[in-house]
Design a protein around this motif. Structure first.
Motif, PDB file in Angstrom:
ATOM      1  N   THR A   7       0.842  -1.194   0.000  1.00 51.59           N
ATOM      2  CA  THR A   7       0.000   0.000   0.000  1.00 51.59           C
ATOM      3  C   THR A   7       0.878   1.246   0.000  1.00 51.59           C
ATOM      4  O   THR A   7       2.048   1.201   0.398  1.00 51.59           O
ATOM      5  CB  THR A   7      -0.930   0.043   1.227  1.00 51.59           C
ATOM      6  OG1 THR A   7      -0.124   0.103   2.418  1.00 51.59           O
ATOM      7  CG2 THR A   7      -1.822  -1.184   1.274  1.00 51.59           C
TER       8      THR A   7
ATOM      9  N   LYS B 169       0.832   5.710   0.708  1.00 49.70           N
ATOM     10  CA  LYS B 169       0.160   6.801   1.392  1.00 49.70           C
ATOM     11  C   LYS B 169       0.630   8.121   0.798  1.00 49.70           C
ATOM     12  O   LYS B 169       1.644   8.184   0.088  1.00 49.70           O
ATOM     13  CB  LYS B 169       0.458   6.772   2.891  1.00 49.70           C
ATOM     14  CG  LYS B 169       1.917   7.026   3.240  1.00 49.70           C
ATOM     15  CD  LYS B 169       2.125   7.030   4.754  1.00 49.70           C
ATOM     16  CE  LYS B 169       3.592   7.309   5.099  1.00 49.70           C
ATOM     17  NZ  LYS B 169       3.811   7.349   6.568  1.00 49.70           N
TER      18      LYS B 169
ATOM     19  N   ASP C  59       1.921  12.046   1.494  1.00 46.96           N
ATOM     20  CA  ASP C  59       2.592  12.867   2.503  1.00 46.96           C
ATOM     21  C   ASP C  59       2.618  14.295   1.970  1.00 46.96           C
ATOM     22  O   ASP C  59       3.613  14.757   1.414  1.00 46.96           O
ATOM     23  CB  ASP C  59       4.004  12.338   2.759  1.00 46.96           C
ATOM     24  CG  ASP C  59       4.670  13.012   3.946  1.00 46.96           C
ATOM     25  OD1 ASP C  59       4.132  14.029   4.420  1.00 46.96           O
ATOM     26  OD2 ASP C  59       5.725  12.533   4.388  1.00 46.96           O
TER      27      ASP C  59
ATOM     28  N   LYS D 251      -4.574   2.927  -3.937  1.00 48.72           N
ATOM     29  CA  LYS D 251      -3.528   2.894  -2.916  1.00 48.72           C
ATOM     30  C   LYS D 251      -2.969   1.499  -2.642  1.00 48.72           C
ATOM     31  O   LYS D 251      -2.126   1.338  -1.758  1.00 48.72           O
ATOM     32  CB  LYS D 251      -4.053   3.506  -1.617  1.00 48.72           C
ATOM     33  CG  LYS D 251      -4.324   5.004  -1.727  1.00 48.72           C
ATOM     34  CD  LYS D 251      -4.660   5.619  -0.386  1.00 48.72           C
ATOM     35  CE  LYS D 251      -4.846   7.127  -0.512  1.00 48.72           C
ATOM     36  NZ  LYS D 251      -5.157   7.762   0.793  1.00 48.72           N
TER      37      LYS D 251
ATOM     38  N   LYS E 291       4.265   7.738  -1.102  1.00 47.38           N
ATOM     39  CA  LYS E 291       5.282   6.964  -0.392  1.00 47.38           C
ATOM     40  C   LYS E 291       4.738   5.576  -0.084  1.00 47.38           C
ATOM     41  O   LYS E 291       3.559   5.416   0.221  1.00 47.38           O
ATOM     42  CB  LYS E 291       5.668   7.670   0.914  1.00 47.38           C
ATOM     43  CG  LYS E 291       6.836   7.025   1.646  1.00 47.38           C
ATOM     44  CD  LYS E 291       7.194   7.799   2.905  1.00 47.38           C
ATOM     45  CE  LYS E 291       8.414   7.189   3.583  1.00 47.38           C
ATOM     46  NZ  LYS E 291       8.765   7.909   4.831  1.00 47.38           N
TER      47      LYS E 291
ATOM     48  N   GLU F 241       3.834   2.466   2.070  1.00 49.82           N
ATOM     49  CA  GLU F 241       3.429   2.462   3.477  1.00 49.82           C
ATOM     50  C   GLU F 241       3.523   1.085   4.123  1.00 49.82           C
ATOM     51  O   GLU F 241       4.011   0.948   5.245  1.00 49.82           O
ATOM     52  CB  GLU F 241       1.992   2.976   3.595  1.00 49.82           C
ATOM     53  CG  GLU F 241       1.474   3.013   5.024  1.00 49.82           C
ATOM     54  CD  GLU F 241       0.055   3.542   5.113  1.00 49.82           C
ATOM     55  OE1 GLU F 241      -0.253   4.239   6.090  1.00 49.82           O
ATOM     56  OE2 GLU F 241      -0.747   3.247   4.192  1.00 49.82           O
ATOM     57  N   SER F 242       3.064   0.024   3.444  1.00 49.03           N
ATOM     58  CA  SER F 242       3.036  -1.289   4.086  1.00 49.03           C
ATOM     59  C   SER F 242       3.166  -2.394   3.050  1.00 49.03           C
ATOM     60  O   SER F 242       2.961  -2.180   1.852  1.00 49.03           O
ATOM     61  CB  SER F 242       1.733  -1.475   4.871  1.00 49.03           C
ATOM     62  OG  SER F 242       0.618  -1.524   3.990  1.00 49.03           O
TER      63      SER F 242
ATOM     64  N   GLU G 228      12.417   4.092   1.303  1.00 45.32           N
ATOM     65  CA  GLU G 228      11.952   5.332   1.925  1.00 45.32           C
ATOM     66  C   GLU G 228      11.789   6.479   0.932  1.00 45.32           C
ATOM     67  O   GLU G 228      11.245   7.525   1.280  1.00 45.32           O
ATOM     68  CB  GLU G 228      12.938   5.755   3.022  1.00 45.32           C
ATOM     69  CG  GLU G 228      12.943   4.841   4.240  1.00 45.32           C
ATOM     70  CD  GLU G 228      11.640   4.921   5.024  1.00 45.32           C
ATOM     71  OE1 GLU G 228      11.085   6.028   5.134  1.00 45.32           O
ATOM     72  OE2 GLU G 228      11.174   3.875   5.505  1.00 45.32           O
TER      73      GLU G 228
ATOM     74  N   TYR H 155      10.521   8.892  -2.077  1.00 45.14           N
ATOM     75  CA  TYR H 155       9.200   9.299  -2.543  1.00 45.14           C
ATOM     76  C   TYR H 155       9.101   9.223  -4.064  1.00 45.14           C
ATOM     77  O   TYR H 155      10.087   9.403  -4.777  1.00 45.14           O
ATOM     78  CB  TYR H 155       8.905  10.744  -2.130  1.00 45.14           C
ATOM     79  CG  TYR H 155       8.576  10.930  -0.669  1.00 45.14           C
ATOM     80  CD1 TYR H 155       7.265  11.108  -0.247  1.00 45.14           C
ATOM     81  CD2 TYR H 155       9.583  10.944   0.291  1.00 45.14           C
ATOM     82  CE1 TYR H 155       6.961  11.300   1.089  1.00 45.14           C
ATOM     83  CE2 TYR H 155       9.294  11.131   1.632  1.00 45.14           C
ATOM     84  CZ  TYR H 155       7.981  11.308   2.021  1.00 45.14           C
ATOM     85  OH  TYR H 155       7.686  11.494   3.340  1.00 45.14           O
TER      86      TYR H 155
END
Length: 450
Positions: free
Chosen positions: A211, A213, A215, A242, A274, A276-277, A287, A289
């Motif tokens: 997934t 998200k 920011d 997402k 970014k 997320e999971s 990490e 973007y």
């Protein structure tokens, strides 16, 4: 001595043929009926992915020789005493990987007469080996494997391998990171669909989901760091899927972003995305973007000679103002006066464009001179007017110089009121201070506005 020479030549020949399926036996001396060679020999770094499962390393033993129909036998031997001697001879400090951290499917090599090579599997207990290496940071672990035979000639050079494990945690990441621009116009399809690719750097044996998200605050950080002024893509103008799915056997997936231009004004937008999971245990997430850039561009305004004027066009270098729209190529450029022929402390050298229809938003792109970037503008000040006499400053662009036949694209500039004249004023260039005797040149200029 002759025997050693032949085997050495044979091994060197095999190094030039890295595929197990690709070699020509007619080049091998006939007196060598069968010769075994380790395809990957010497010191080798082996990347092992820590997935919670064991890792497999495939070893290829090639059979060569003048008699294709002969079978060949050998053994793969893990030899700690030999590695100790190797360390001494080569000023190395390898430490033997204990036997409980690896296993062979077999160490007996049997290459039948109708086979040209044999593949054998070596399995590493990756999770345990990772713990061993982590708990002993000063040790350089390796596995020495020799190819030995009592009845078959073995290469004198490609007869051993020292495997040095490099254990990596698999990381799911965007295929591209940072600012990724998509340009749209009023003629673009609607909605505009953008695929954001997500990748895994290994053969995928799992079915899992990731997934993403948003920011939104990160965009301010990006703009400050890079000197940009991207607007956040308005919520009403897009939908973002997402979740992405990875299927077994596929190491790539994608996130879909759909943009509705009916809910956008002209301008440069961005959406910071970014990871997320991830539902697969043991995987890391990159990490970095993905900054989805959306530039809603005005339509192009074709240039004609009757629209253009300048205070400093030089004769005999390029094709004058026509050089702004006559295509790219040697000698097809616009060049302003040099040697201080025109001095204007306020505007430097400029090009005025009389627009046939007043507009309020404008952007441009240009190519530098085809041959070189010796006059590429580095400070551009734009002005607007409705009569060609009274000018209002629209914006300033400061940039580094580009090389020959390079392209530059501006952002969109919007005035408070519509204007019928636009001034492209160059005050500094790669040639120096244009307000004090230097010049600028362009290979091509295009403008867009409405």
């Amino acid at each position: 001595m002759k025997r050693i020479l032949y085997i050495t030549v044979l091994a060197g020949w095999m190094l030039c043929n890295t595929s197990c399926e690709n070699y020509d036996e007619t080049k091998i001396p006939e007196e060598y009926h069968k010769v075994l060679i380790l395809q990957s020999a010497g010191e080798q770094t082996v990347t092992l992915y820590r997935t919670g499962e064991d890792s497999r390393y495939e070893m290829c033993i090639i059979k060569a020789g003048s008699e294709n129909g002969l079978s060949a036998e050998a053994q793969l031997v893990v030899d700690e005493e030999w590695m100790d001697q190797y360390n001494e001879d080569n000023a190395e400090h390898y430490v033997m990987i204990p036997s409980e951290y690896y296993s062979f499917d077999t160490q007996n090599v049997q290459v039948q007469g109708d086979e040209q090579y044999k593949l054998l599997n070596l399995t590493f207990k990756t999770t345990n080996l990772d713990a061993l290496i982590s708990n002993n940071p000063g040790k350089k672990y390796a596995l020495p494997i020799r190819l030995l035979s009592d009845n078959t000639t073995v290469s004198t050079t490609n007869n051993y391998v020292i495997l040095q494990p490099s254990i990596v945690v698999p990381t799911v990441s965007f295929a591209k990171t940072g600012y990724q621009k998509t340009a749209i116009t009023a003629q673009s399809s609607n909605p505009v669909s953008i695929e954001i690719p997500v990748t895994l750097p290994l053969d995928n044996k799992w079915e899992f989901e990731c997934t993403v998200k948003l920011d939104k605050e990160w965009l301010d950080t990006y703009n400050t760091k890079h000197g940009t002024s991207y607007q956040l893509l308005p919520d009403a103008s897009y939908t973002l899927q997402k979740t992405c799915q990875f299927a077994i056997g596929s190491n790539s997936s994608s996130i879909r972003l759909e943009v509705d231009r009916n809910n956008l004004s002209l301008g440069d937008y961005a959406l910071p995305v970014k990871l997320e999971s991830c539902t697969q245990d043991g995987f890391d997430l990159d990490e970095n973007y993905y900054l989805a850039g959306i530039s809603y561009l005005p339509p192009q305004i074709p240039l004609t000679l009757d629209m253009l004027s300048s205070n400093a066009t030089v004769d005999g270098d390029g094709t004058g103002l026509t050089g702004l729209f006559d295509g790219l190529g040697s000698g097809k450029h616009y060049h302003s006066n040099y040697a201080g022929a025109v001095i204007d402390a306020t505007y430097g050298h400029y090009i005025d464009i009389h627009l046939k229809t007043p507009i309020s938003s404008i952007m441009f792109n240009y190519h530098t001179r085809y041959e070189n970037g010796n006059g590429d503008p580095t400070e551009i000040i734009m002005y607007t007017s409705n009569d060609g006499q009274a000018w209002t400053k629209l914006g300033t662009i400061t940039k580094t110089g580009l090389g020959g036949n390079a392209e530059y694209a501006s952002s969109i500039f919007t005035a408070e009121n519509k204007f019928a004249y636009w001034r492209f004023s160059v005050t500094k260039s790669a040639a120096g201070d244009v307000t004090n005797g230097a010049y600028f040149n362009l290979g091509e200029l295009s403008i867009y506005g409405e």
